[in-house]
Design an enzyme around this catalytic site. Structure first.
Site, PDB file in Angstrom:
ATOM      1  N   GLU A  54       5.414  71.328  49.019  1.00 21.88           N
ATOM      2  CA  GLU A  54       5.348  69.987  48.959  1.00 21.88           C
ATOM      3  C   GLU A  54       6.557  69.770  50.135  1.00 21.88           C
ATOM      4  O   GLU A  54       7.495  70.553  50.154  1.00 21.88           O
ATOM      5  CB  GLU A  54       6.053  69.233  47.756  1.00 21.88           C
ATOM      6  N   GLU A 100       8.210  73.294  40.163  1.00 24.33           N
ATOM      7  CA  GLU A 100       9.678  72.676  40.104  1.00 24.33           C
ATOM      8  C   GLU A 100      10.076  72.788  38.536  1.00 24.33           C
ATOM      9  O   GLU A 100      10.590  71.835  37.905  1.00 24.33           O
ATOM     10  CB  GLU A 100       9.730  71.264  40.637  1.00 24.33           C
TER      11      GLU A 100
END
Length: 458
Positions: A363, A165
């Protein structure tokens, strides 16, 4: 029954800082999180910092046994840069090498494929003090660290990731003040974003030289931008939101080039980062083998109807504002909308606009506060988490059936872990962690996930 393709990856993800603990043990040096907790402990929920977390540094030999108990055939963790190379540069810490090699080997011995990420928000404080991701020197040190990791652990790792991320540390460090040094500086944010992408591409270049049997990718949190309406102003707002939140890393990582619209936008405001033509060549020639996608919530936006004053800080919100859709479903504990269909939209977007690159969900999960309320006969019955998984998997399966090249689904996370400023406020695990006794207990979702994996569907 919804069935997934043969050899589909089922598993979970976690990070070094959020799971290992032992912040100052065996030569590990401070990260930005260790320093921030020392300076401002009140910012952390219940003033719980990163020193102990889930303490897998001490408990990993037992913890890895929970992987098969919860149906894992794959598992992603990260290496702590500050543990492997104290201070971020210089000599390798042999105690860290011994720990990671044993930890990784035990995962492999469980019959679980090992995915390893190199950077999960955990900048060594010495690297931050010389500029963090705004510094070319830090980029060079990161590539040295990545190259060292490939040499030391390349025989054990099945899939590598350069970053988790990356847009998050860019926004949180230099726009939204959720990561140290918590500044509001758009110029630093833009330079940090470019340097992070360059660091990823250079790490991939280093990876290729080792000729390993593994693959290398990047993990992006893709939050599809949905416009409030079909009004052209709202649609334009969503387009710009998507450029910043998703395409800023997705396009250079997968396609090797930045979107022209994003470059033009920055150019119009005289906000382009410092770069060279050689940098752009590195990015063009070192794209990822596959893509990791973290998905939690959509990004709903509308036009910004207000005129921005001339000397206003250059922020993404100048071009769009958040839109709270009437009737939206919410995870009230995290403050995030629950919208499973976005996972289908992500699948189709990757299929149609990104060469149908191999990808997996790295995720997806639901954080809930005070889960003790749901204890039945000694076990947490987290039926809400099972329902959350089912809904998202149903949408993902639709995308796979329509040709999207998705190869797996990993949840956040396998055991309750420390979560940055939120510490242990919300729990995400398939396995419960008792913070007082350090006891581990499987939740209903952990049992369900094992059945899901065994059946390759539900």
């Amino acid at each position: 029954m919804i069935k997934f393709p043969k050899n589909f990856y089922w598993g979970s993800a976690i990070s070094a800082t959020q799971s290992e603990g032992a912040s100052a043990k065996d030569n590990k040096t401070e990260t930005t999180w260790d320093r921030w907790y020392k300076e401002d402990p009140y910012k952390f929920y219940d003033q719980i910092g990163p020193e102990l977390t889930t303490n897998m540094y001490e408990n990993y030999k037992e913890d890895v046994k929970w992987l098969k108990k919860t149906g894992h055939n794959s598992y992603r963790t990260s290496i702590s840069w500050a543990r492997l190379i104290p201070g971020g540069k210089g000599e390798v810490n042999q105690k860290a090498v011994d720990f990671y090699r044993d930890y990784f080997q035990r995962i492999k011995d469980e019959g679980v494929e090992l995915f390893v990420n190199l950077f999960h928000f955990d900048m060594p404080i010495e690297m931050q003090e010389i500029g963090g991701w705004t510094s070319r020197e830090v980029v060079n040190h990161f590539v040295e660290y990545a190259d060292t990791a490939f040499k030391l652990f390349g025989d054990l790792v099945d899939r590598w990731f350069t970053f988790n991320e990356p847009i998050v540390h860019v926004e949180c460090q230099y726009l939204n003040q959720y990561h140290y040094p918590a500044e509001v500086n758009p110029e630093k944010a833009i330079q940090s974003a470019f340097n992070t992408q360059l660091a990823s591409s250079l790490a991939i270049q280093a990876f290729r030289k080792h000729e390993l049997d593994s693959k290398v990718g990047i993990i992006l949190n893709l939050t599809p931008a949905y416009s409030r309406s079909s009004n052209p102003n709202d649609i334009e707002a969503a387009k710009i939101a998507d450029l910043i939140a998703c395409k800023s890393f997705l396009d250079p990582s997968v396609l090797g080039e930045y979107p022209k619209e994003l470059v033009d936008l920055l150019k119009d405001y005289d906000k382009l980062p410092d770069y060279t033509d050689e940098d752009l060549e590195v990015i063009k020639n070192n794209t990822v083998d596959f893509l990791g996608v973290n998905y939690y919530q959509p990004l709903r936006v509308k036009e910004n109807p207000y005129e921005i004053k001339e000397d206003a800080i250059f922020l993404p919100e100048n071009f769009y504002t958040p839109f709270e859709m009437p009737g939206r479903r919410m995870n009230i504990y995290r403050g995030w909308e629950i919208y499973p269909k976005a996972l289908y939209d992500i699948a189709i977007n990757i299929r149609d606009n990104y060469n149908n690159i191999e990808w997996l969900v790295t995720e997806n999960g639901m954080g809930v506060e005070n889960e003790e309320r749901f204890r039945e006969n000694g076990q947490i019955n987290d039926h809400y988490r099972i329902d959350f998984f089912k809904e998202h998997l149903t949408e993902l399966h639709k995308g796979v059936e329509e040709g999207s090249n998705c190869i797996g689904y990993q949840v956040w996370t396998f055991i309750d872990c420390w979560s940055w400023l939120n510490a242990y406020k919300n729990r995400y695990g398939l396995v419960e962690l008792d913070l007082d006794t350090q006891e581990r207990r499987i939740k209903k979702s952990g049992e369900w996930f094992k059945t899901l994996s065994e059946n390759n569907g539900f």
